[in-house]
Design an enzyme around this catalytic site. Structure first.
Site, PDB file in Angstrom:
ATOM      1  N   VAL A   1       0.858  -1.182   0.000  1.00  0.00           N
ATOM      2  CA  VAL A   1       0.000   0.000   0.000  1.00  0.00           C
ATOM      3  C   VAL A   1       0.895   1.233   0.000  1.00  0.00           C
ATOM      4  O   VAL A   1       1.777   1.363   0.864  1.00  0.00           O
ATOM      5  CB  VAL A   1      -0.915  -0.014   1.250  1.00  0.00           C
ATOM      6  N   CYS A   2       0.696   2.110  -0.947  1.00  0.00           N
ATOM      7  CA  CYS A   2       1.537   3.307  -1.071  1.00  0.00           C
ATOM      8  C   CYS A   2       1.388   4.196   0.171  1.00  0.00           C
ATOM      9  O   CYS A   2       0.279   4.602   0.535  1.00  0.00           O
ATOM     10  CB  CYS A   2       1.157   4.097  -2.312  1.00  0.00           C
TER      11      CYS A   2
END
Lengths: 119, 97
Positions: free
Chosen positions: A77-78
């Protein structure tokens, strides 16, 4: 073959996350490897453990969590996109991890194909 | 190179620009709202038929079914998600998003 999957849109609004999920399942069923799934931009909203959709609807974040854990897939997840949208380790689905955009580059290098799902 | 289009040609310009830029013999896959481009009897049909002379065009069966599109342009091949995976395995992918 190694597939990388990039998801750039959120759940329930657009079909991207659903398409990606069905594609990933079909790829695994065919014996391909998923080198990683990267959640970017609004795509990070697919990884909140706080969503509680009606029981007769698909539970998008739980579905991703179960899928990546069952198949041992790296779900990234960025961090910058997550911080903007209030996704932290406290409300992140099991099986996913928060990391940097560099991981998307790594995934692009590692995978034979990088398949993008977004609006 | 596999070109994938996920937007309706009647709300966005993706499919039209894809048809303009696609190289001969590159396959095109229509999925999500992109499957409206596979519908028979629309204003886009002549252009799709022209493309079919040089390129293979596929449409995702699940997304056609979800939208109630039963009549597709002759020559367009229907695939399921497994077929989608095969196409991506066979070709490099260029998502025309």
């Amino acid at each position: 073959m190694k597939f990388g999957i990039l998801i750039m849109d959120g759940p329930y609004q657009h079909q991207a996350s659903d398409s990606a999920y069905h594609f990933a399942n079909a790829a695994v069923a065919k014996g391909h490897e998923i080198a990683g799934i990267f959640f970017y931009n609004d795509g990070v909203n697919n990884t909140t453990s706080l969503m509680t959709p009606p029981q007769d609807d698909r539970h998008i974040s739980k579905r991703w969590s179960d899928f990546v854990q069952k198949n041992g897939i790296d779900a990234i997840v960025c961090i910058a996109a997550a911080k903007r949208r209030g996704i932290t380790d406290a409300n992140l689905i099991k099986g996913a991890r928060i990391s940097g955009l560099g991981q998307l580059t790594e995934l692009g290098i590692k995978a034979d194909r990088l398949v993008t799902f977004g609006d | 190179m596999l070109f994938t289009v996920n937007k309706s040609p009647f709300t966005a310009g993706n499919l039209k620009s894809c048809l303009r830029y696609v190289t001969k013999e590159s396959p095109i896959l229509l999925y999500e709202d992109g499957v409206y481009g596979a519908m028979a009897g629309t204003a886009l049909e002549p252009e799709m038929k022209e493309t079919l002379k040089t390129n293979r065009v596929y449409a995702l069966r699940e997304d056609l079914k979800a939208r109630g599109v039963a009549n597709t342009i002759e020559g367009i091949q229907l695939v399921d998600y497994a077929g989608f995976v095969d196409l991506v395995a066979e070709h490099n992918i260029c998502p025309w998003i």
